[in-house]
Design a protein around this motif. Sequence first.
Motif, mmCIF file in Angstrom:
data_model
loop_
_atom_site.group_PDB
_atom_site.id
_atom_site.type_symbol
_atom_site.label_atom_id
_atom_site.label_comp_id
_atom_site.label_asym_id
_atom_site.label_seq_id
_atom_site.Cartn_x
_atom_site.Cartn_y
_atom_site.Cartn_z
ATOM 1 N N UNK A 202 0.807 -1.234 0.000
ATOM 2 C CA UNK A 202 0.000 0.000 0.000
ATOM 3 C C UNK A 202 0.839 1.282 0.000
ATOM 4 N N UNK A 203 2.097 1.186 0.427
ATOM 5 C CA UNK A 203 3.000 2.343 0.393
ATOM 6 C C UNK A 203 3.852 2.232 -0.874
ATOM 7 N N UNK A 204 3.671 3.176 -1.788
ATOM 8 C CA UNK A 204 4.332 3.075 -3.082
ATOM 9 C C UNK A 204 5.853 2.935 -2.949
ATOM 10 N N UNK A 205 6.451 3.640 -2.002
ATOM 11 C CA UNK A 205 7.904 3.603 -1.847
ATOM 12 C C UNK A 205 8.407 2.221 -1.443
ATOM 13 N N UNK A 206 7.516 1.365 -0.930
ATOM 14 C CA UNK A 206 7.922 0.028 -0.504
ATOM 15 C C UNK A 206 7.535 -1.049 -1.519
ATOM 16 N N UNK A 207 6.996 -0.656 -2.657
ATOM 17 C CA UNK A 207 6.658 -1.631 -3.687
ATOM 18 C C UNK A 207 7.937 -2.115 -4.355
ATOM 19 N N UNK A 208 8.160 -3.411 -4.322
ATOM 20 C CA UNK A 208 9.439 -3.980 -4.746
ATOM 21 C C UNK A 208 9.337 -4.906 -5.941
ATOM 22 N N UNK A 209 8.167 -5.467 -6.200
ATOM 23 C CA UNK A 209 8.005 -6.417 -7.310
ATOM 24 C C UNK A 209 7.727 -5.637 -8.587
ATOM 25 N N UNK A 210 8.636 -5.724 -9.555
ATOM 26 C CA UNK A 210 8.565 -4.904 -10.766
ATOM 27 C C UNK A 210 8.288 -5.706 -12.026
ATOM 28 N N UNK A 211 8.260 -7.010 -11.948
ATOM 29 C CA UNK A 211 8.082 -7.805 -13.159
ATOM 30 C C UNK A 211 6.641 -7.703 -13.660
ATOM 31 N N UNK A 212 6.448 -7.680 -14.991
ATOM 32 C CA UNK A 212 5.082 -7.588 -15.533
ATOM 33 C C UNK A 212 4.301 -8.872 -15.291
ATOM 34 N N UNK A 213 3.005 -8.734 -15.251
ATOM 35 C CA UNK A 213 2.128 -9.882 -15.070
ATOM 36 C C UNK A 213 1.743 -10.464 -16.418
ATOM 37 N N UNK A 214 1.623 -11.784 -16.460
ATOM 38 C CA UNK A 214 1.166 -12.467 -17.668
ATOM 39 C C UNK A 214 -0.364 -12.404 -17.734
ATOM 40 N N UNK A 215 -0.888 -12.864 -18.855
ATOM 41 C CA UNK A 215 -2.334 -12.798 -19.061
ATOM 42 C C UNK A 215 -3.094 -13.603 -18.005
ATOM 43 N N UNK A 216 -2.480 -14.668 -17.527
ATOM 44 C CA UNK A 216 -3.153 -15.517 -16.540
ATOM 45 C C UNK A 216 -3.001 -15.007 -15.110
ATOM 46 N N UNK A 217 -2.143 -14.003 -14.905
ATOM 47 C CA UNK A 217 -1.898 -13.481 -13.568
ATOM 48 C C UNK A 217 -2.953 -12.449 -13.180
ATOM 49 N N UNK A 218 -2.951 -12.088 -11.883
ATOM 50 C CA UNK A 218 -3.953 -11.135 -11.413
ATOM 51 C C UNK A 218 -3.341 -10.152 -10.432
ATOM 52 N N UNK A 219 -3.884 -8.972 -10.419
ATOM 53 C CA UNK A 219 -3.538 -7.951 -9.441
ATOM 54 C C UNK A 219 -4.648 -7.917 -8.399
ATOM 55 N N UNK A 220 -4.293 -8.012 -7.127
ATOM 56 C CA UNK A 220 -5.284 -8.099 -6.061
ATOM 57 C C UNK A 220 -5.403 -6.776 -5.318
ATOM 58 N N UNK A 221 -6.530 -6.578 -4.679
ATOM 59 C CA UNK A 221 -6.772 -5.424 -3.825
ATOM 60 C C UNK A 221 -7.303 -5.908 -2.483
ATOM 61 N N UNK A 222 -7.234 -5.026 -1.506
ATOM 62 C CA UNK A 222 -7.785 -5.363 -0.200
ATOM 63 C C UNK A 222 -6.737 -5.914 0.744
ATOM 64 N N UNK A 223 -7.152 -6.304 1.951
ATOM 65 C CA UNK A 223 -6.202 -6.819 2.944
ATOM 66 C C UNK A 223 -5.652 -8.178 2.542
ATOM 67 N N UNK A 224 -4.378 -8.457 2.850
ATOM 68 C CA UNK A 224 -3.790 -9.732 2.446
ATOM 69 C C UNK A 224 -4.177 -10.901 3.331
ATOM 70 N N UNK A 225 -4.602 -10.647 4.564
ATOM 71 C CA UNK A 225 -4.802 -11.754 5.507
ATOM 72 C C UNK A 225 -5.812 -12.799 5.034
ATOM 73 N N UNK A 226 -6.968 -12.422 4.464
ATOM 74 C CA UNK A 226 -7.893 -13.462 3.993
ATOM 75 C C UNK A 226 -7.287 -14.335 2.901
ATOM 76 N N UNK A 227 -6.477 -13.747 2.029
ATOM 77 C CA UNK A 227 -5.829 -14.535 0.982
ATOM 78 C C UNK A 227 -4.810 -15.492 1.582
ATOM 79 N N UNK A 228 -4.007 -15.011 2.513
ATOM 80 C CA UNK A 228 -3.014 -15.878 3.153
ATOM 81 C C UNK A 228 -3.704 -17.052 3.842
ATOM 82 N N UNK A 229 -4.830 -16.792 4.492
ATOM 83 C CA UNK A 229 -5.509 -17.832 5.259
ATOM 84 C C UNK A 229 -6.156 -18.895 4.391
ATOM 85 N N UNK A 230 -6.418 -18.584 3.105
ATOM 86 C CA UNK A 230 -7.172 -19.510 2.261
ATOM 87 C C UNK A 230 -6.434 -19.952 1.003
ATOM 88 N N UNK A 231 -5.301 -19.358 0.703
ATOM 89 C CA UNK A 231 -4.630 -19.647 -0.565
ATOM 90 C C UNK A 231 -3.980 -21.020 -0.516
#
Length: 285
Positions: A202-231
Amino acid sequence: MIRLVLVSNGIHLEAARRRRRAPGCHSRPGIELLLWDRDRCPLSAADRQCWPLHLAIRPGWLSLLALLALFGLVRELAIAHRRGAGRALRLLLLWVPRLELLDDGLDQYRDSPRAIDPQQFAAGAPYWLFSDAPAHRALWCSRFDIRELGPLYRPEPVAPSLPPEPPEQQGLGTLLIDAPGLERLQPLAARLPHPWLLMPHPVRAKQSWRLPLAASDRLLEGPPEPWIAHFAGLVVVGESMTLLAAARLRPAGGRWLVALPEAADANLGRLAQALVAGDACAQLF
């Protein structure tokens, strides 16, 4: 008498919630006013009921409150740190007679904290800290009167909300929770199974992943905890509180990878080593 609580992110806000529920805290005399950063930590309906008096952080409000503090009307301030404090906040910190500190995330595990300068606060001041890994707190924390808030991440949590898709439809790709340290994995990105589900920091200055996403990839929004708990696939975390979230919330047998920056604090590195030790599903890069 006015008691101020100043919060700038979700960690501060959750610490303030639990502090308010602590024995004796709510019953102290005076009215409690919450100042919050509306862009980084939206208030829930329960928060607004808990703090009927709440104001968004603005220089004008801080100046007015500093003036009230000068005349002895503001007697208490709970705050996470004073980094980047403007003139009005510095005056508040000077004139308010009682200061309490709120947890700011990973700083309690750093030998050299980034946000808080312990020497700027009186020894013995109350310090409200989450209790996810108290054995790994840095030595400087002993300067203060530690008040335990309990773990931020419970071992058996009830997720606040489910991801947009049920777990069985997510596949076995890679969940990338962006944070400093993930940039070290980019030369080895071919080893991370697709699809990638990237959650930007959420803090732009701390964004570290710069590689482009492929067509099958997704950009997520919202809190990460529900994803971590269910992924069901590989969870990748860096230098952020999601390090502790992944250790506690991931599904049983779920694989996870920790990538810290090369210059990460030594004590934080020891915490990461302890979290992955003995876990066949975990790896520290």
